[in-house]
Design a protein around this motif. Structure first.
Motif, PDB file in Angstrom:
ATOM      1  N   UNK A  26       7.087 -13.625   2.428  1.00 34.61           N
ATOM      2  CA  UNK A  26       6.242 -14.173   3.568  1.00 34.61           C
ATOM      3  C   UNK A  26       5.243 -13.953   4.763  1.00 34.61           C
ATOM      4  N   UNK A  27       6.187 -12.995   5.020  1.00 38.56           N
ATOM      5  CA  UNK A  27       5.375 -11.931   6.675  1.00 38.56           C
ATOM      6  C   UNK A  27       4.679 -11.210   6.012  1.00 38.56           C
ATOM      7  N   UNK A  28       5.291 -10.337   4.827  1.00 36.82           N
ATOM      8  CA  UNK A  28       4.033  -9.280   4.260  1.00 36.82           C
ATOM      9  C   UNK A  28       2.765 -10.329   3.857  1.00 36.82           C
ATOM     10  N   UNK A  29       2.988 -11.235   3.171  1.00 36.06           N
ATOM     11  CA  UNK A  29       2.272 -11.977   2.726  1.00 36.06           C
ATOM     12  C   UNK A  29       0.615 -12.283   3.607  1.00 36.06           C
ATOM     13  N   UNK A  30       1.429 -13.250   4.644  1.00 35.66           N
ATOM     14  CA  UNK A  30       0.097 -14.061   6.061  1.00 35.66           C
ATOM     15  C   UNK A  30       0.046 -12.513   6.361  1.00 35.66           C
ATOM     16  N   UNK A  31       0.680 -11.916   7.050  1.00 37.14           N
ATOM     17  CA  UNK A  31      -0.211 -10.150   7.366  1.00 37.14           C
ATOM     18  C   UNK A  31      -1.414  -9.833   6.557  1.00 37.14           C
ATOM     19  N   UNK A  32      -1.274  -9.564   5.343  1.00 37.51           N
ATOM     20  CA  UNK A  32      -1.855  -9.009   4.289  1.00 37.51           C
ATOM     21  C   UNK A  32      -3.770  -9.416   4.757  1.00 37.51           C
ATOM     22  N   UNK A  33      -2.770 -11.349   4.525  1.00 40.79           N
ATOM     23  CA  UNK A  33      -4.025 -12.465   4.760  1.00 40.79           C
ATOM     24  C   UNK A  33      -5.162 -12.078   5.745  1.00 40.79           C
ATOM     25  N   UNK A  34      -4.318 -11.989   6.458  1.00 38.93           N
ATOM     26  CA  UNK A  34      -4.678 -11.373   7.794  1.00 38.93           C
ATOM     27  C   UNK A  34      -5.896 -10.741   8.236  1.00 38.93           C
ATOM     28  N   UNK A  35      -4.951  -9.462   7.789  1.00 43.83           N
ATOM     29  CA  UNK A  35      -5.854  -8.250   7.736  1.00 43.83           C
ATOM     30  C   UNK A  35      -7.036  -7.861   6.449  1.00 43.83           C
ATOM     31  N   UNK A  36      -7.146  -8.973   5.988  1.00 42.20           N
ATOM     32  CA  UNK A  36      -7.976  -8.893   4.241  1.00 42.20           C
ATOM     33  C   UNK A  36      -9.238  -9.668   5.362  1.00 42.20           C
ATOM     34  N   UNK A  37      -8.935 -10.923   6.121  1.00 39.56           N
ATOM     35  CA  UNK A  37      -9.732 -11.636   6.760  1.00 39.56           C
ATOM     36  C   UNK A  37      -9.793 -10.685   7.736  1.00 39.56           C
ATOM     37  N   UNK A  38      -9.769  -9.769   8.738  1.00 39.73           N
ATOM     38  CA  UNK A  38      -9.938  -9.222   9.581  1.00 39.73           C
ATOM     39  C   UNK A  38     -10.994  -7.920   9.177  1.00 39.73           C
ATOM     40  N   UNK A  39     -10.759  -7.229   8.157  1.00 34.05           N
ATOM     41  CA  UNK A  39     -11.957  -6.780   7.511  1.00 34.05           C
ATOM     42  C   UNK A  39     -13.114  -7.527   7.099  1.00 34.05           C
ATOM     43  N   UNK A  40     -13.635  -9.055   6.563  1.00 32.77           N
ATOM     44  CA  UNK A  40     -14.448  -9.780   5.655  1.00 32.77           C
ATOM     45  C   UNK A  40     -14.859  -9.774   6.711  1.00 32.77           C
ATOM     46  N   UNK A  41     -14.604 -10.144   8.682  1.00 31.31           N
ATOM     47  CA  UNK A  41     -15.220  -9.884   9.882  1.00 31.31           C
ATOM     48  C   UNK A  41     -16.050  -8.982  10.665  1.00 31.31           C
ATOM     49  N   UNK A  42     -15.336  -7.834   9.896  1.00 34.23           N
ATOM     50  CA  UNK A  42     -16.291  -7.163  10.840  1.00 34.23           C
ATOM     51  C   UNK A  42     -17.121  -5.945  10.050  1.00 34.23           C
ATOM     52  N   UNK A  43     -16.818  -6.073   8.749  1.00 39.51           N
ATOM     53  CA  UNK A  43     -18.062  -5.537   8.233  1.00 39.51           C
ATOM     54  C   UNK A  43     -19.583  -5.758   8.618  1.00 39.51           C
TER      55      UNK A  43
END
Length: 537
Positions: free
Chosen positions: A414-431
Motif C-alpha cells: 500500500x505505501x509503495x503504491x501510494x508513494x508511486x501515485x504521488x510521484x506520478x502526480x508530481x511528474x505531471x504537475x511539473x511538466x
C-alpha cells in the motif's frame, strides 16, 4: 512464444503516442481529442472478453489451433491499419482506422495472454508472463523511440509547395517521417506474430476436451459470424434509438458529446435488459447461445454483487488514476507545443485556417506560408519529444518493475503504491513548467516508476483478497475498472477542457496531476489483512 507480443505492443505504443498528434495534424481541436479516443475503452470493454470466451471453445487445426486464428486475424487488421494510418486524408478517415486498429489489437492481445497460459506448466507461468512483460515494455519503448529518432534522421523543412499546393486535391500536414514508424509497426505486428505461430505449436485438446468443444459448437455458426452477430446485438438497439432521439431532438447533432452519452446510457440499459432476459429464460435456445458468448459479462455482473470491499475502494482509486492517464496520453503533445515551443491556440487556429485555404485552392502569401511552415516544424518536434518522453518512462518501467518487489515486501504494498501515485502526480504537475527538452526527462523517470507500480502492485493486492476459484472473473472486473474511467473521460473531458480549463492543454496536464494526487490519497484506504500487507509482485 512471446515474440509476437512485441509487435502487438509496438502497435499500442504508436497508438498511445502518435495517433492524437495525427488527429491534431488533421485539424482536431483540443476539446475534440477525448471523444475521438472513444474506440479504446469501447473495444477494450467488448472485444477482449468476447474473443476470450469464443477462443476458449475453438479448435481449428487448419488455422493453427485454439488461440492462433484470433491473434493472426488481429495482427493482420492492425498491420493494415498501421500501414494506412499516415495516408489518412481526413480526420474522419483516421478516426475510423483507429476503431479498426483498436479492435485488431484487442483481438490479438486477449487470446495471446491465454496462449501463454495454455502452453506452460504451472511452475513456468510466472517466468512466462515476466517474459511477456519484457516484450510489452520493449515494444512500446521502441515504438516511442522510433518517433524521436526518425524525426531526427529524416525530418526536413517543408517546402511551401509541399505543405500547401492548390494543384492537389488533398492537403495533409502529416510529416513523412511519421510514415516510417507506422510502416515499421505494420511489419512488426504481423511479422512477430507469424514468427510465434511458426515456432510455437499449440497443444491439442484431449479427446474429452475436443468432444466438449464439438458439443458446445454444435449448430453454431463459425466464430467470426458469432462475433459479428454479438456486436450487432449489442450495438444495433442503442444506435437505432440514439438516431431516433437525435431526429426528435436535432440539437443533439450540434453536441456530439451529448449524443454519445445518450447512446452509451441506452447501451448500458440494453445490456442490463439482455442480462435479465438471459437469466430469466435459461431454456430459450437463442438466448442461451447469446448467453454463452456474453458469459464473461454475465459472470462479471453476478460477481459484482458479492465483490469484496477492497475492490470497491480500488475502483475509486482507479477512476482518478486511469482518467488522469488518458488525459496525459491525449494532451502531452499539445502541452509541449505550448509549454516547450510557444504555439498558442490562436497560432493553431491560424495554421488550420491556412491549411483549409490551401485545400480550397486559395493563394497564400509568402509570409503566411513561412508562418505555416514554422508551425508545422514545431509540431513535428513536439511529437518527436513526446516519443522520447514516453519511451523514457517505459524504459524506466522495465528497469524499476523488479526493483519494486523487495521494496514492497519491506515497506508494504500500500505505501509503495501510494508513494508511486504521488510521484506520478508530481511528474505531471511539473511538466508544464519545464522548458528544456532534456530536463523534461526527469519527471518521466518519476512517471516510469509510477507506471511500474500501477502495472503490478494493484493486481498482486487484488489476488490476496479475492477467492481463488473466482480469480478469473474478478481480474476481468479489474479490467473493467480500467476501461470504464477511460470511457467516462472520453465523453466528459471535452466539455471540461473547453468550458473549465480555457481550452489549454497545459491546464489539462495539471488537471491530470491533481487527479493522480487524489488517487494517491484514496489509495491510503487500501488496507490488506496484516498477514498479507507485505506481498511479492
Amino acid at each position: 512464444m512471446n515474440v509476437g507480443f512485441f509487435g502487438i505492443q509496438f502497435s499500442f505504443g504508436l497508438q498511445q503516442t502518435a495517433v492524437n498528434p495525427i488527429f491534431s495534424f488533421l485539424g482536431a481541436h483540443h476539446d475534440e481529442l477525448p471523444l475521438l479516443n472513444l474506440a479504446g475503452p469501447v473495444t477494450g470493454l467488448l472485444i477482449q472478453p468476447i474473443i476470450g470466451a469464443i477462443s476458449d471453445k475453438t479448435w481449428s487445426p487448419k488455422w493453427g489451433g485454439r488461440r492462433k486464428p484470433f491473434f493472426l486475424i488481429g495482427a493482420i487488421l492492425a498491420s493494415l491499419c498501421l500501414f494506412a494510418f499516415p495516408f489518412s486524408p481526413e480526420l474522419w478517415f483516421a478516426v475510423g482506422l483507429l476503431w479498426i486498429l483498436d479492435a485488431g489489437n484487442n483481438t490479438a492481445m486477449e487470446p495471446y495472454r491465454a496462449f501463454v497460459g495454455d502452453k506452460l506448466p504451472d511452475e513456468q507461468l510466472t517466468f512466462g508472463y515476466q517474459m511477456q512483460s519484457l516484450f510489452v515494455g520493449a515494444g512500446i519503448t521502441l515504438a516511442n523511440f522510433s518517433l524521436f529518432l526518425f524525426q531526427d534522421w529524416f525530418s526536413v523543412p517543408s517546402e511551401a509547395t509541399e505543405l500547401c499546393s492548390s494543384g492537389v486535391e488533398v492537403v495533409s500536414s502529416i510529416p513523412k517521417w511519421v510514415y516510417y514508424s507506422f510502416f515499421l509497426g505494420a511489419f512488426a505486428s504481423i511479422g512477430t506474430v507469424l514468427w510465434s505461430m511458426w515456432k510455437t505449436p499449440e497443444i491439442p485438446p484431449t479427446e474429452e476436451e475436443f468432444k466438449e468443444i464439438q458439443e458446445f459448437n454444435k449448430d453454431k455458426p463459425n466464430p467470426l459470424i458469432q462475433i459479428v452477430s454479438v456486436l450487432l446485438v449489442i450495438f444495433s438497439v442503442p444506435l437505432a434509438l440514439g438516431y431516433l432521439i437525435a431526429e426528435i431532438s436535432p440539437e443533439l447533432y450540434a453536441d456530439i458529446n451529448l449524443w454519445v452519452i445518450v447512446v452509451l446510457v441506452i447501451a448500458f440499459i440494453w445490456l442490463f435488459v439482455l442480462y435479465r432476459m438471459i437469466k430469466k429464460n435459461p431454456n430459450n435456445s437463442t438466448l442461451k447461445r447469446l448467453g454463452d458468448v456474453l458469459s464473461p459479462f454475465i459472470e462479471a455482473a453476478d460477481a459484482i454483487g458479492g465483490m469484496p470491499g477492497f475492490l470497491w475502494k480500488l475502483a475509486a482509486v482507479y477512476f482518478f488514476q486511469w482518467y488522469a492517464l488518458f488525459v496525459y496520453w491525449q494532451f502531452i503533445t499539445p502541452m509541449l507545443r505550448k509549454s516547450l515551443y510557444g504555439i498558442s491556440n490562436s497560432d493553431t487556429e491560424k495554421f488550420e485556417g491556412l491549411m483549409k485555404a490551401c485545400k480550397d485552392g486559395a493563394q497564400i502569401s509568402a509570409e503566411d506560408m513561412g508562418f505555416a511552415q514554422n508551425i508545422q516544424a514545431v509540431s513535428e518536434q513536439a511529437l518527436a519529444q513526446t516519443g522520447l518522453m514516453n519511451g523514457t518512462y517505459n524504459f524506466v518501467t522495465m528497469i524499476v518493475a523488479l526493483a519494486l518487489v523487495p521494496i514492497a515486501a519491506k515497506l508494504g504494498s500500500k505505501l509503495v503504491y501510494v508513494g508511486c501515485l504521488f510521484l506520478t502526480g508530481i511528474a505531471m504537475l511539473s511538466m508544464p513548467y519545464i522548458t528544456n527538452q532534456w530536463l523534461l526527462l526527469l519527471p518521466m523517470v518519476l512517471f516510469g516508476i509510477g507506471w511500474a507500480a500501477m502495472m503490478g502492485i494493484p493486481y498482486a493486492m487484488v489476488s490476496r483478497v479475492i477467492p481463488e476459484e473466482r480469480r478469473g472473473v474478478y481480474m476481468g472486473i479489474v479490467n473493467m475498472m480500467i476501461v470504464i474511467p477511460m470511457l467516462i473521460q472520453t465523453v466528459s473531458f471535452g466539455p471540461i477542457i473547453k468550458n473549465v480549463l480555457n481550452n489549454e492543454a497545459v491546464n489539462a496536464i495539471i488537471f491530470g496531476g491533481v487527479f493522480f494526487i487524489i488517487a494517491g490519497v484514496l489509495a491510503f484506504r487500501l488496507n490488506l489483512p496484516k498477514d498479507d500487507d507485505s506481498i511479492v509482485i
